[in-house]
Design a protein around this motif. Structure first.
Motif, PDB file in Angstrom:
ATOM      1  N   CYS A 108      53.286  -6.904 -38.795  1.00  0.00           N
ATOM      2  CA  CYS A 108      51.943  -7.216 -38.296  1.00  0.00           C
ATOM      3  C   CYS A 108      51.015  -6.017 -38.465  1.00  0.00           C
ATOM      4  O   CYS A 108      49.897  -6.151 -38.980  1.00  0.00           O
ATOM      5  N   VAL A 109      51.452  -4.851 -38.046  1.00  0.00           N
ATOM      6  CA  VAL A 109      50.624  -3.646 -38.102  1.00  0.00           C
ATOM      7  C   VAL A 109      50.283  -3.286 -39.549  1.00  0.00           C
ATOM      8  O   VAL A 109      49.121  -3.027 -39.883  1.00  0.00           O
ATOM      9  N   ARG A 111      44.888  -5.240 -44.708  1.00  0.00           N
ATOM     10  CA  ARG A 111      43.741  -6.156 -44.678  1.00  0.00           C
ATOM     11  C   ARG A 111      42.437  -5.408 -44.412  1.00  0.00           C
ATOM     12  O   ARG A 111      41.374  -5.778 -44.901  1.00  0.00           O
ATOM     13  N   ASP A 112      42.525  -4.316 -43.624  1.00  0.00           N
ATOM     14  CA  ASP A 112      41.341  -3.515 -43.328  1.00  0.00           C
ATOM     15  C   ASP A 112      41.006  -2.523 -44.442  1.00  0.00           C
ATOM     16  O   ASP A 112      40.093  -1.706 -44.291  1.00  0.00           O
ATOM     17  N   GLU A 142      50.346  -5.173 -42.252  1.00  0.00           N
ATOM     18  CA  GLU A 142      49.475  -6.180 -42.861  1.00  0.00           C
ATOM     19  C   GLU A 142      48.031  -6.023 -42.387  1.00  0.00           C
ATOM     20  O   GLU A 142      47.090  -6.178 -43.177  1.00  0.00           O
ATOM     21  N   LYS A 143      47.830  -5.695 -41.117  1.00  0.00           N
ATOM     22  CA  LYS A 143      46.465  -5.499 -40.606  1.00  0.00           C
ATOM     23  C   LYS A 143      45.838  -4.235 -41.197  1.00  0.00           C
ATOM     24  O   LYS A 143      44.654  -4.228 -41.531  1.00  0.00           O
TER      25      LYS A 143
END
Length: 126
Positions: free
Chosen positions: A73-74, A80-81, A76-77
């Motif tokens: 999750c971390v 994405r940023d 991928e975020k």
């Protein structure tokens, strides 16, 4: 398909100080310490005997399952940023057994998921 972000996973020993720079920190000190098993003391988290010792502990593997989901999750975020790199630090007391095992496992997991990874063991030889 290879992801764009580079994930650097660093193991370290808390007794040598926390890393000055990190994006995400994981504490592996709750895993039963192989240092106190005489035949494992001088080995590292890279050695088969230490890996078997840690993976036989149900709490270790439950933690790894949860950690892999969190790290996915971390990372991928971060990607994405638009971040190009994330540094994940994993600590245990001395930086030779538990943190090395966890860092390697995270690295293998993320590599299999298509991320560029680099695993560094800061205190493994101390």
């Amino acid at each position: 398909m290879m992801k764009e972000i580079l994930v650097v996973i660093q193991s370290f020993g808390f007794k040598y100080g926390m890393p000055a720079i990190t994006d995400y920190m994981v504490d592996a000190r709750f895993i039963t310490n192989p240092f106190y098993v005489p035949e494992l003391k001088n080995l590292t988290g890279r050695d088969k005997a230490v890996i078997e010792y840690i993976t036989k502990q149900p709490k270790s593997m439950e933690f790894m399952d949860c950690l892999k989901g969190l790290i996915d999750c971390v990372v991928e975020k971060f990607e994405r940023d638009g971040k190009i790199q994330i540094l994940i630090s994993v600590g245990c007391t001395g930086g030779r057994h538990r943190s090395v095992f966890v860092a390697n496992a995270i690295g293998e997991h993320l590599t299999a998921a298509g991320f560029k990874t680099q695993v560094v063991h800061r205190d493994i030889d101390k």
